[in-house]
Design an enzyme around this catalytic site. Structure first.
Site, mmCIF file in Angstrom:
data_model
loop_
_atom_site.group_PDB
_atom_site.id
_atom_site.type_symbol
_atom_site.label_atom_id
_atom_site.label_comp_id
_atom_site.label_asym_id
_atom_site.label_seq_id
_atom_site.Cartn_x
_atom_site.Cartn_y
_atom_site.Cartn_z
ATOM 1 N N HIS A 89 0.767 -1.208 -0.019
ATOM 2 C CA HIS A 89 0.141 0.152 -0.032
ATOM 3 C C HIS A 89 0.706 1.307 -0.192
ATOM 4 O O HIS A 89 0.936 2.034 -1.067
ATOM 5 C CB HIS A 89 -0.851 0.167 1.117
ATOM 6 C CG HIS A 89 -1.938 -1.140 1.256
ATOM 7 N ND1 HIS A 89 -2.783 -1.594 0.158
ATOM 8 C CD2 HIS A 89 -2.228 -2.186 2.103
ATOM 9 C CE1 HIS A 89 -3.502 -2.424 0.430
ATOM 10 N NE2 HIS A 89 -3.194 -3.138 1.761
ATOM 11 N N ASP A 129 -5.149 -8.239 -2.913
ATOM 12 C CA ASP A 129 -5.455 -7.956 -1.616
ATOM 13 C C ASP A 129 -6.410 -8.791 -1.249
ATOM 14 O O ASP A 129 -6.765 -10.036 -1.152
ATOM 15 C CB ASP A 129 -5.429 -6.518 -1.272
ATOM 16 C CG ASP A 129 -5.374 -6.080 0.004
ATOM 17 O OD1 ASP A 129 -5.386 -7.006 0.843
ATOM 18 O OD2 ASP A 129 -5.411 -4.855 0.376
#
Length: 462
Positions: free
Chosen positions: A276, A327
């Site tokens: 991220h 994810d």
């Protein structure tokens, strides 16, 4: 087994080549790229003939089990705001009912969906270690073995990242509820990692074992250094600066934001992948790029959770490398991940074609090539390119589809990423294993049937 693939067009480090044959040995390694002078009426002898051949992508970040809760966290909570932290409450409730059989079935389905989207390899950020009460299974690596079994069935190139998760926050509070399934102290984790390492022979030899200290919130200083000492080789992944709440918590305790702290206090290098890294200041952006670590970006999930927009243009101007991850697997789509990355920059900056370079004007080509090489680096895989010596992680697109027919070169990638979906992916090889054939996975019926029964049971239980 050894194989040969003839392609009308292929994207290589030399650029687009016409009429080439890729030769692949029994170990799944490309041994030669043969260029043919011209395409005659008699095609060169090859085991497979395809239209458009590309290096396949690596999925750098996956929590497979979350695929089964897709769509279950899209109702507004009765609170002032609804964000990652409220979504996490739904995830924890879901954890209470997952069995080892469920986890294996879901993982195999996720792998198959990734493959059909164009990924030939994936890294599992594996933090679900124990039973619903937080007790270790009699075989401590039980749930890792379930992922191994799913990877063998799907044939995907696989990197396993056992996660150390020690505490519920920077104040060191004990784990509660769904978090109990994640938890290990350092000694327990060393035993777990050793047990997993001893079982790696169950997987194809192109598989990789890395390690993942979950985050600064969940791992102590001692735990971070233990991970580095336990895994002396292989990739190291960590969640960093995903949400603004996390950044505020880290700054309140350490005095500096999480990416800055990690860069200043740990030996960050090419082995690392910061997942991220959404919220960084200008100096963090530059220094992360210069560290040689890869940014693991998950645009669909980051958008779904309202995390924010990664500063990709500035990061890449400093030479930063990135990979793409699914994810939460709320929606698995290779082209959509890349499209989301670019269009988020456009919406923020109110510009078009943000992520490209003077040397490579095509937005699709730039995104795809950067993600292919960066993703391979992030998961410790010798792939992401079509050249001699690389693993044969390859995908073939359908040049006879209405979306791509008549296109050549970079326009193919511009069109796939921005104007159509992933049903143009027709063939996939992972280290030479031909796992997607004419749009169907080689074990599609078994994987899909088991997943159907699993998801039906889970939804009834919820």
């Amino acid at each position: 087994m050894a194989t040969t693939i003839f392609a009308n067009q292929a994207l290589t480090p030399k650029g687009w080549l016409q009429n080439i044959t890729a030769e692949i040995d029994h170990d799944g390694v490309i041994t030669d790229i043969v260029e043919h002078a011209s395409k005659t009426k008699i095609l060169p002898t090859a085991d497979h003939h395809v239209g458009i051949l590309l290096p396949a992508m690596c999925n750098v970040h996956s929590h497979s089990f979350q695929r089964a809760m897709g769509g279950l966290a899209e109702t507004k909570w009765p609170s002032a705001s609804d964000d990652f932290w409220t979504w996490r409450k739904v995830m924890y409730r879901f954890l209470e009912i997952l069995s080892p059989d469920d986890i294996e079935a879901i993982a195999a389905q996720v792998h198959m969906e990734m493959i059909k989207s164009g990924f030939a390899a994936s890294a599992e950020f594996h933090y679900l270690h124990h039973d619903p009460q937080g007790q270790p299974y009699s075989q401590i690596e039980e749930l890792s073995l379930r992922h191994f079994s799913a990877a063998r069935q799907s044939g995907i190139g696989y990197t396993h990242l056992p996660v150390l998760y020690m505490q519920g926050g920077l104040d060191g509070r004990e784990l509660q509820g769904g978090q109990l399934r994640f938890g290990n102290n350092i000694d327990q984790f060393e035993t777990l990692y050793s047990s997993i390492s001893a079982q790696m022979g169950l997987l194809p030899k192109d598989s990789v074992l890395g390690i993942a200290p979950h985050s600064l919130r969940a791992v102590s200083h001692d735990g971070l250094h233990a991970c580095i000492n336990i895994a002396t080789s292989g990739p190291i992944h960590i969640h960093a600066a995903e949400q603004e709440g996390e950044v505020k918590e880290v700054k309140a305790v350490f005095g500096i934001p999480p990416v800055r702290w990690l860069l200043d206090n740990l030996p960050v290098d090419h082995r690392w992948c910061f997942i991220h890294a959404t919220h960084m200041d200008n100096t963090e952006i530059k220094d992360l790029a210069l560290s040689r670590a890869v940014a693991g970006l998950c645009p669909i999930t980051e958008a779904n959770l309202g995390d924010g927009i990664f500063e990709a243009s500035q990061f890449m101007q400093h030479g930063g490398k990135f990979g793409i991850g699914a994810d939460s697997n709320v929606k698995i789509g290779l082209s959509e991940e890349l499209r989301m990355l670019e269009v988020s920059q456009r919406l923020r900056d109110r510009k078009r074609v943000v992520l490209s370079s003077d040397a490579l004007a095509s937005n699709g080509r730039f995104l795809y090539s950067q993600a292919a090489t960066g993703g391979a680096k992030a998961i410790g895989r010798n792939s992401g390119r079509i050249e001699k010596g690389a693993l044969a992680d390859l995908i073939a697109l359908d040049d006879q589809s209405s979306a791509l027919v008549g296109l050549v070169g970079d326009t193919i990638l511009d069109t796939w990423i921005f104007s159509c979906n992933d049903n143009v992916v027709r063939e996939v090889w992972a280290a030479g294993r031909h796992i997607l054939q004419d749009g169907r996975h080689i074990n599609e019926e078994q994987i899909a049937g088991r997943f159907f029964n699993t998801i039906k049971k889970l939804r009834k239980a919820l």
